[in-house]
Design an enzyme around this catalytic site. Structure first.
Site, PDB file in Angstrom:
ATOM      1  N   SER A 136      28.791 -52.090   8.963  1.00  0.00           N
ATOM      2  CA  SER A 136      27.598 -52.648   8.320  1.00  0.00           C
ATOM      3  C   SER A 136      27.975 -53.940   7.619  1.00  0.00           C
ATOM      4  O   SER A 136      29.129 -54.115   7.186  1.00  0.00           O
ATOM      5  CB  SER A 136      27.036 -51.668   7.289  1.00  0.00           C
ATOM      6  OG  SER A 136      26.020 -52.265   6.499  1.00  0.00           O
ATOM      7  N   TYR A 149      28.664 -45.628  -0.121  1.00  0.00           N
ATOM      8  CA  TYR A 149      28.470 -46.046   1.272  1.00  0.00           C
ATOM      9  C   TYR A 149      29.297 -47.278   1.628  1.00  0.00           C
ATOM     10  O   TYR A 149      30.003 -47.295   2.647  1.00  0.00           O
ATOM     11  CB  TYR A 149      26.987 -46.332   1.479  1.00  0.00           C
ATOM     12  CG  TYR A 149      26.593 -46.881   2.829  1.00  0.00           C
ATOM     13  CD1 TYR A 149      26.449 -46.044   3.923  1.00  0.00           C
ATOM     14  CD2 TYR A 149      26.310 -48.237   2.996  1.00  0.00           C
ATOM     15  CE1 TYR A 149      26.051 -46.531   5.157  1.00  0.00           C
ATOM     16  CE2 TYR A 149      25.913 -48.737   4.223  1.00  0.00           C
ATOM     17  CZ  TYR A 149      25.789 -47.881   5.310  1.00  0.00           C
ATOM     18  OH  TYR A 149      25.392 -48.380   6.528  1.00  0.00           O
TER      19      TYR A 149
END
Length: 251
Positions: A136, A149
């Site tokens: 990401s 995360y």
């Protein structure tokens, strides 16, 4: 797809929703033999009869090895893997739960490592293959609410950088997919504006195009990626001011 794709057999994890689901469907439509894994057998079944479905918890290393063995027995040697199984939940600073951090690291990072360990011996022996995983743009920097995360995605980027030179020398390509915001059940949890929000089918198409081109980093949307990489170069005083204004809601 505009051109024939270079793979015969692909394995997609995290294929029940989001980017992974659309990658599986688009590859199957293009004539690639696709095996799809996720925890939900019911959601996998919705992919249709053209896809071999294998329910799987990627935190189970032995189950990952068994999945690879079954796919290669039924469909042939895997020459593309897209490891997309992952989870996300925002972290509030007054609720630092070690179990949540451990769960995200086990799923997002160790899940990739477990699949990598199952895939790499065969590909290295054949001296061919392509292993990719979905990280990401959140892995570029620390962001508010992403304390559990973001580090998993940073770790995945670092993993790819660490493995690429030696794997490439042995005939195996490594790619890291760094999407921006994509409309999925996970991003639906965010309570801030998500710029350049993409549909999963668009993200899947961009991912496949980057993989077919053999790129190490496949990051999109390009404008958003360029902005984030520029912001990362700023002094911390400016960096924190910009990030706080963009992500934190004013009370």
């Amino acid at each position: 797809m505009a051109k024939p794709l270079p793979w015969k057999t692909a394995w997609i994890t995290g294929a029940s929703t989001g980017i992974g689901r659309d990658i599986a469907l688009q590859l199957a439509e293009a004539g690639v033999k696709v095996a799809a894994s996720a925890r939900s057998a019911e959601k996998l079944a919705a992919l249709g009869p053209s896809v071999l479905t294998l329910p799987l918890d990627v935190t189970d290393a032995a189950a990952c090895r068994a999945a690879v063995e079954r796919i290669e027995r039924e469909l042939g040697p895997i020459d593309l893997a897209v490891l997309g199984a992952g989870t996300y939940s925002p972290v509030a600073i007054d609720d630092i739960d070690p179990a949540r951090f451990a769960h995200m690291m086990d799923t997002n990072y160790m899940g990739v490592v477990n699949c990598l360990a199952a895939l790499s011996p065969g590909m290295l022996a054949r001296r061919t293959g392509h292993i990719s995983w979905i990280a990401s743009v959140a892995g570029y920097m620390g962001l508010p609410k992403s304390a559990a995360y973001g580090p998993t995605k940073s770790a995945l980027i670092n993993l790819g950088e660490s493995l690429y030179p030696e794997m490439r020398a042995r005939g195996v390509t490594i790619s890291v997919i760094n999407p921006g915001f994509v409309e999925t059940p996970l991003t639906a949890q965010n309570d801030f504006e998500m710029p350049f929000l993409l549909k999963p089918e668009d993200a899947a198409r961009r991912s496949i195009e980057g993989l077919a081109a053999g790129r190490f980093e496949i990051a999109y949307p390009r404008r958003f990626v360029a902005i984030l990489k520029a912001v990362r170069l700023l002094p911390y005083s400016l960096f924190f001011r910009l990030i706080s204004r963009a992500v934190l809601k004013k009370g």
